[in-house]
Enzyme design. Structure first.
Site, PDB file in Angstrom:
ATOM      1  N   ASP A  56       0.841  -1.205   0.000  1.00  0.00           N
ATOM      2  CA  ASP A  56       0.000   0.000   0.000  1.00  0.00           C
ATOM      3  C   ASP A  56       0.870   1.247   0.000  1.00  0.00           C
ATOM      4  OD1 ASP A  56      -2.110  -1.607   0.089  1.00  0.00           O
ATOM      5  OD2 ASP A  56      -2.892  -0.935   2.028  1.00  0.00           O
ATOM      6  N   GLU A  58       3.966   1.723  -1.089  1.00  0.00           N
ATOM      7  CA  GLU A  58       4.609   1.986  -2.375  1.00  0.00           C
ATOM      8  C   GLU A  58       3.581   2.560  -3.353  1.00  0.00           C
ATOM      9  OE1 GLU A  58       7.216  -0.536  -5.606  1.00  0.00           O
ATOM     10  OE2 GLU A  58       6.620  -1.523  -3.764  1.00  0.00           O
ATOM     11  N   PHE A  59       2.379   1.986  -3.329  1.00  0.00           N
ATOM     12  CA  PHE A  59       1.313   2.468  -4.208  1.00  0.00           C
ATOM     13  C   PHE A  59       1.018   3.938  -3.917  1.00  0.00           C
ATOM     14  CE2 PHE A  59      -3.078   3.383  -5.249  1.00  0.00           C
ATOM     15  CZ  PHE A  59      -3.214   2.839  -6.515  1.00  0.00           C
ATOM     16  N   GLU A 141     -11.953   8.670  13.482  1.00  0.00           N
ATOM     17  CA  GLU A 141     -12.484   7.300  13.401  1.00  0.00           C
ATOM     18  C   GLU A 141     -11.364   6.356  13.014  1.00  0.00           C
ATOM     19  OE1 GLU A 141     -15.496   7.271  10.364  1.00  0.00           O
ATOM     20  OE2 GLU A 141     -16.495   9.015  11.236  1.00  0.00           O
ATOM     21  N   LYS A 143      -9.731   3.678  10.550  1.00  0.00           N
ATOM     22  CA  LYS A 143      -9.837   3.391   9.123  1.00  0.00           C
ATOM     23  C   LYS A 143      -9.811   1.867   8.977  1.00  0.00           C
ATOM     24  CE  LYS A 143      -7.839   4.687   4.679  1.00  0.00           C
ATOM     25  NZ  LYS A 143      -8.012   3.409   4.044  1.00  0.00           N
ATOM     26  N   ASP A 145      -9.791  -1.700   7.271  1.00  0.00           N
ATOM     27  CA  ASP A 145      -9.125  -2.160   6.058  1.00  0.00           C
ATOM     28  C   ASP A 145      -9.903  -3.307   5.418  1.00  0.00           C
ATOM     29  OD1 ASP A 145      -7.302  -2.285   4.074  1.00  0.00           O
ATOM     30  OD2 ASP A 145      -5.761  -3.305   5.236  1.00  0.00           O
ATOM     31  N   ARG A 164     -17.983  -0.581  -4.471  1.00  0.00           N
ATOM     32  CA  ARG A 164     -17.560   0.714  -5.006  1.00  0.00           C
ATOM     33  C   ARG A 164     -17.468   0.682  -6.531  1.00  0.00           C
ATOM     34  NH1 ARG A 164     -12.602   4.132  -2.765  1.00  0.00           N
ATOM     35  NH2 ARG A 164     -11.279   2.485  -3.558  1.00  0.00           N
ATOM     36  N   TYR A 253     -19.943   3.982   8.418  1.00  0.00           N
ATOM     37  CA  TYR A 253     -19.345   5.247   8.876  1.00  0.00           C
ATOM     38  C   TYR A 253     -19.824   6.481   8.119  1.00  0.00           C
ATOM     39  CZ  TYR A 253     -16.302   3.430   5.176  1.00  0.00           C
ATOM     40  OH  TYR A 253     -15.831   2.889   4.022  1.00  0.00           O
ATOM     41  N   LYS A 340      -2.284   7.066   7.621  1.00  0.00           N
ATOM     42  CA  LYS A 340      -2.046   5.629   7.491  1.00  0.00           C
ATOM     43  C   LYS A 340      -0.897   5.192   8.402  1.00  0.00           C
ATOM     44  CE  LYS A 340      -2.854   3.808   3.362  1.00  0.00           C
ATOM     45  NZ  LYS A 340      -3.598   2.951   2.508  1.00  0.00           N
ATOM     46  N   CYS A 434      14.815 -36.346   2.720  1.00  0.00           N
ATOM     47  CA  CYS A 434      13.583 -35.917   3.381  1.00  0.00           C
ATOM     48  C   CYS A 434      13.783 -35.919   4.900  1.00  0.00           C
ATOM     49  CB  CYS A 434      12.440 -36.853   2.993  1.00  0.00           C
ATOM     50  SG  CYS A 434      10.933 -36.517   3.902  1.00  0.00           S
ATOM     51  N   CYS A 437      11.415 -38.889   6.332  1.00  0.00           N
ATOM     52  CA  CYS A 437      11.525 -40.334   6.055  1.00  0.00           C
ATOM     53  C   CYS A 437      12.886 -40.716   5.485  1.00  0.00           C
ATOM     54  CB  CYS A 437      10.415 -40.775   5.106  1.00  0.00           C
ATOM     55  SG  CYS A 437      10.658 -40.191   3.427  1.00  0.00           S
ATOM     56  N   CYS A 452       9.699 -34.811  -1.726  1.00  0.00           N
ATOM     57  CA  CYS A 452      10.016 -36.170  -1.275  1.00  0.00           C
ATOM     58  C   CYS A 452       9.196 -37.136  -2.128  1.00  0.00           C
ATOM     59  CB  CYS A 452       9.670 -36.338   0.198  1.00  0.00           C
ATOM     60  SG  CYS A 452       9.669 -38.061   0.704  1.00  0.00           S
ATOM     61  N   CYS A 458       6.100 -41.929   3.496  1.00  0.00           N
ATOM     62  CA  CYS A 458       6.545 -40.740   4.238  1.00  0.00           C
ATOM     63  C   CYS A 458       5.393 -40.271   5.144  1.00  0.00           C
ATOM     64  CB  CYS A 458       6.951 -39.664   3.228  1.00  0.00           C
ATOM     65  SG  CYS A 458       7.514 -38.151   3.983  1.00  0.00           S
TER      66      CYS A 458
HETATM   67  S1  IVH Z   1     -15.080   7.845   4.870  1.00  0.00           S
HETATM   68  C1  IVH Z   1     -16.157  10.293   1.095  1.00  0.00           C
HETATM   69  N1  IVH Z   1     -14.432   6.500   7.015  1.00  0.00           N
HETATM   70  O1  IVH Z   1     -11.066   3.959   3.237  1.00  0.00           O
HETATM   71  C2  IVH Z   1     -15.341   9.520   2.057  1.00  0.00           C
HETATM   72  N2  IVH Z   1     -13.732   5.655   4.913  1.00  0.00           N
HETATM   73  O2  IVH Z   1      -8.983   4.951   1.466  1.00  0.00           O
HETATM   74  C3  IVH Z   1     -15.939   8.259   2.432  1.00  0.00           C
HETATM   75  N3  IVH Z   1     -12.538   3.531   5.046  1.00  0.00           N
HETATM   76  O3  IVH Z   1     -13.061   4.311   0.394  1.00  0.00           O
HETATM   77  C4  IVH Z   1     -15.039   7.404   3.204  1.00  0.00           C
HETATM   78  N4  IVH Z   1     -12.638   3.309   7.221  1.00  0.00           N
HETATM   79  O4  IVH Z   1     -13.515   2.299   1.947  1.00  0.00           O
HETATM   80  C5  IVH Z   1     -14.351   6.572   5.681  1.00  0.00           C
HETATM   81  N5  IVH Z   1     -13.964   5.395   9.002  1.00  0.00           N
HETATM   82  C6  IVH Z   1     -13.897   5.459   7.679  1.00  0.00           C
HETATM   83  C7  IVH Z   1     -13.255   4.471   6.921  1.00  0.00           C
HETATM   84  C8  IVH Z   1     -13.185   4.609   5.519  1.00  0.00           C
HETATM   85  C9  IVH Z   1     -12.229   2.770   6.098  1.00  0.00           C
HETATM   86  C10 IVH Z   1     -12.183   3.218   3.654  1.00  0.00           C
HETATM   87  C11 IVH Z   1     -13.259   3.498   2.626  1.00  0.00           C
HETATM   88  C12 IVH Z   1     -12.636   4.483   1.696  1.00  0.00           C
HETATM   89  C13 IVH Z   1     -11.189   4.178   1.872  1.00  0.00           C
HETATM   90  C14 IVH Z   1     -10.306   5.298   1.428  1.00  0.00           C
END
Ligand code: IVH
Length: 696
Positions: A56, A58-59, A141, A143, A145, A164, A253, A340, A434, A437, A452, A458
């Site tokens: 993530d 690196e991305f 809040e 986040k 995953d 999505r 959320y 993050k 192995c 055995c 093996c 075995c």
């Molecule tokens: S709010 C318009 N709240 O993170 C914004 N997103 O990297 C709506 N995610 O697409 C997102 N926990 O899938 C929001 N407490 C949280 C979240 C959350 C995880 C995800 C969500 C979003 C992605 C963005």
């Protein structure tokens, strides 16, 4: 790293300057193009294949670099750029990568489903908070995953559940979402709006994720890298019963719609909780940078005790009027940002390399580590995959090695400390016999694994084959777990799968921990397994690389063990998904006299060694034709069309080539397929034309 809240900019028109510098700029323009392509590919791997090959972090770094370059070269603006749309789990992505045949209804989102701007730097988060209006309250809040979901409620009833997708339209996975116990199907209240939407995250809890992977390991199916990928793969299954069994969960959320109650985000979530939605308790309204930072610091460690994966903290402006003023960019709201957590990495001592022998004889090296704490779990073992992996990192017992859980991926060794102070104690050499055995190991050409060859002698291979045979998706014999199999093996009661059907009540009941009642239950389970259909018996035999799906396909073509036994490699290769390697494994299996003896005993015991014959074609109207199916259809599903093609003697093929007879095209046929068909002059047949064609 800069945070970018830029919407698309039009070209500036200062061409002369651009011309002047164009030579110097050329490498950067090339970099921009390469980044777009690379990120688009990663989006595809992440969202569609559920198998990312980039961390993530690196991305995100590459995405930020692309944003920088796009800001530098506004004339290269492209609405298809990955900076301009969120990643897609749908059929077609911006640069034409494609996957087909998902079988869900696609629905346009009422409000686009956006992503969040993010940063790994606490300083950038502080800056973001400081730039908000002075009185702004910030909701913090976790986040989660997983993957985002949009739930539509009409008159209190859940009517759609959309992924999505590409942010503009998603797949309706309502049947799968309904397997999540905490999501209400119906809200019996009269104070709710007629129509509203709840958004949130679908997750596979750690415990379920680990159990699923354990099961997949036993079945020799590829493992999911992390709970997010597992949740994503699960949500796209076509079988809600399997989804229910895997045990997804969700946290919501975000509430959207017209005329909703409350003036703040926090109030709305509180209301949603009262209406019965699963809303996290770890939500806090903060009034200062310090409070926000304290929240981050607290959850940075505390999150490791949670039952689900989290990868950061989300900060949202609480006041809805202030949110509206701040607005959105093309991809993200300006009123929210994500912090993050960095991928966790630890240095530890590689104490020893041990070797594990699997049911197919593959010898896997395992790193035995000095225990370290990583993302809430203690890590003391990690796979070293194979000899080549160890050599490429040049690691030996005694080395200090890096263990990493990138985006919560199963721990992996990523390198070692290069230092004179740390001395490797021993040289590394892969064993040539192995460890279980003593048989001499063989390395199959073209494979990285040592194996093996002593299949019948075995111990872990013998026990592993029996475990596979009795497993849920195979013969489903309850009461024969790993420990019992081990015990029966030690006591000489079980040496191969056929011995299961020779077990006697008194032998079982005589074992420690197994009374008469459980012995009888086990025998009942064994008896019931005699009704398991032929395709599963074939899977249960444990022929190398013959997984559940392949076994089904083979069983459909060869409807008895007798016909399969005499199948040639060529005939086997004609079956979809069966390549030369699998074909060879099957042929070899039936050449081994020991297997034939076992099969004879299984047949004697009364197992199903044949199944329903494959339905004969009802006509030969399509005989000899290779037909590609593309797009979505009004009258039948794609699977039904596939069956129709086969019933009329035709063959359904996946990709367009010179040999394709015609394309059965529905709506939204993939643009690449259309172009290829046009280039090759292949006829495109509509759904109605096709139905006419096969009509009597
Ligand atoms: S709010 C318009 N709240 O993170 C914004 N997103 O990297 C709506 N995610 O697409 C997102 N926990 O899938 C929001 N407490 C949280 C979240 C959350 C995880 C995800 C969500 C979003 C992605 C963005």
């Amino acid at each position: 790293m800069t945070l970018c809240y830029r919407t698309a900019q039009a070209p500036t028109g200062e061409r002369s300057k651009v011309d002047l510098f164009s030579e110097i700029e050329e490498p950067e323009r090339e970099e921009l193009k390469a980044l777009r392509k690379e990120l688009e590919e990663q989006n595809y791997k992440y969202y569609v294949l559920n198998a990312p090959t980039m961390s993530d972090r690196e991305f995100d770094e590459k995405m930020h670099r692309l944003q920088e370059l796009e800001a530098q070269f506004p004339d290269m603006f492209d609405p298809k750029s990955p900076t301009q749309h969120v990643g897609s789990d749908l059929a077609v992505t911006g640069y034409g990568l494609r996957v087909t045949g998902k079988g869900f209804e696609q629905v346009k989102h009422r409000y686009p489903m956006l992503s969040l701007a993010n940063s790994y730097s606490r300083e950038e988060i502080e800056d973001w908070v400081r730039k908000l209006p002075a009185n702004a309250e910030i909701v913090c809040e976790l986040k989660y995953d997983g993957l985002s979901i949009s739930l539509w409620y009409e008159h209190g009833v859940l009517v759609k559940a959309l992924t999505r997708g590409d942010g503009q339209q998603g797949d309706n996975v309502i049947d799968n979402i309904k397997t999540i116990p905490s999501i209400p199907w119906r809200i019996e209240r009269n104070d709710i709006p007629d129509s509203f939407e709840m958004r949130g995250e679908v997750l596979l809890p750690w415990e379920r994720f680990e159990a699923l992977n354990k099961e997949r390991e036993e079945q020799e199916e590829p493992l999911f890298a992390n709970p997010r990928n597992a949740a994503s793969g699960t949500l796209k299954l076509q079988d809600p019963r399997e989804v229910a069994r895997r045990g997804l969960d969700a946290y919501l959320y975000y509430m959207l719609g017209e005329n909703l109650p409350g003036k703040t985000h926090f109030e709305r979530l509180d209301t949603a909780r009262q209406w019965g939605f699963p809303v996290s308790d770890a939500i806090k309204v903060c009034h200062s940078v310090d409070e926000v930072m304290a929240y981050i610091a607290y959850w940075d460690t505390e999150r490791k005790t949670l039952p689900v994966a989290t990868d950061g903290i989300v900060l949202k402006v609480n006041d809805l009027a202030q949110q509206e003023e701040l607005g959105f960019t093309a991809k993200t709201p300006r009123w929210a940002i994500a912090y993050k957590f960095p991928a966790e990495k630890q240095l530890t001592l590689l104490r020893e390399i041990t070797y594990q022998v699997g049911r197919t004889g593959v010898v896997t090296p395992v790193a035995n580590l000095e225990p370290v704490q990583l993302s809430g779990t203690i890590v003391q073992r990690a796979t070293l995959h194979n000899e080549d992996f160890i050599r490429s990192l040049d690691i030996r017992p005694g080395d200090k090695v890096w263990v990493e859980k990138g985006g919560e991926i199963i721990p992996k060794i990523t390198g070692k400390v290069q230092s004179d102070e740390v001395q490797s104690t021993k040289d590394f050499s892969f064993p040539d016999v192995c460890p279980e055995c003593g048989a001499k190991l063989v390395r199959v050409e073209g494979e990285a694994a040592w194996r093996c060859p002593n299949e019948a002698g075995c111990p872990p291979q013998i026990k592993g084959k029996i475990e596979h045979f009795v497993s849920r998706k195979a013969m489903d014999i309850e009461g024969l777990g790993e420990e019992t199999i081990d015990l029966f093996y030690q006591k000489g009661l079980l040496h191969n799968i056929a011995d299961i059907y020779s077990l006697r009540l008194e032998d079982i009941a005589a074992q420690e921990r197994l009374g008469e009642k459980s012995a009888q239950n086990l025998l009942d389970g064994i008896e019931a397994s005699k009704q398991v259909p032929w395709s599963r018996v074939l899977f249960a035999l444990g022929i190398r690389m013959v997984g559940e799906t392949t076994a089904k396909k083979i069983a459909r073509r060869f409807n008895s063990i007798d016909t399969l036994q005499w199948a040639t490699a060529e005939q086997l290769c004609a079956i979809e998904d069966v390549g030369p390697q699998i074909a060879e494994n099957i042929v070899r299996y039936f050449e081994d006299i020991r297997n034939l003896e076992i099969l004879a005993r299984l047949r004697q015991a009364g197992l199903q060694m044949e199944g329903e014959p494959e339905p004969e074609p009802t006509s030969d109207k399509l005989a000899g034709l290779s037909i590609v199916i593309s797009g979505t259809f009004a009258h039948h599903s794609r699977d039904e069309y596939k069956a129709l093609i086969e019933q009329h003697g035709g063959k359904n093929v996946g990709s367009v080539s010179k040999k394709t007879s015609f394309i059965l095209a529905g709506d939204n046929m993939g643009p690449e397929k259309r172009k290829k068909a046009e280039d090759l002059g292949i006829k495109i047949v509509t759904e109605d034309e096709f139905l006419d064609l096969i009509k009597n």
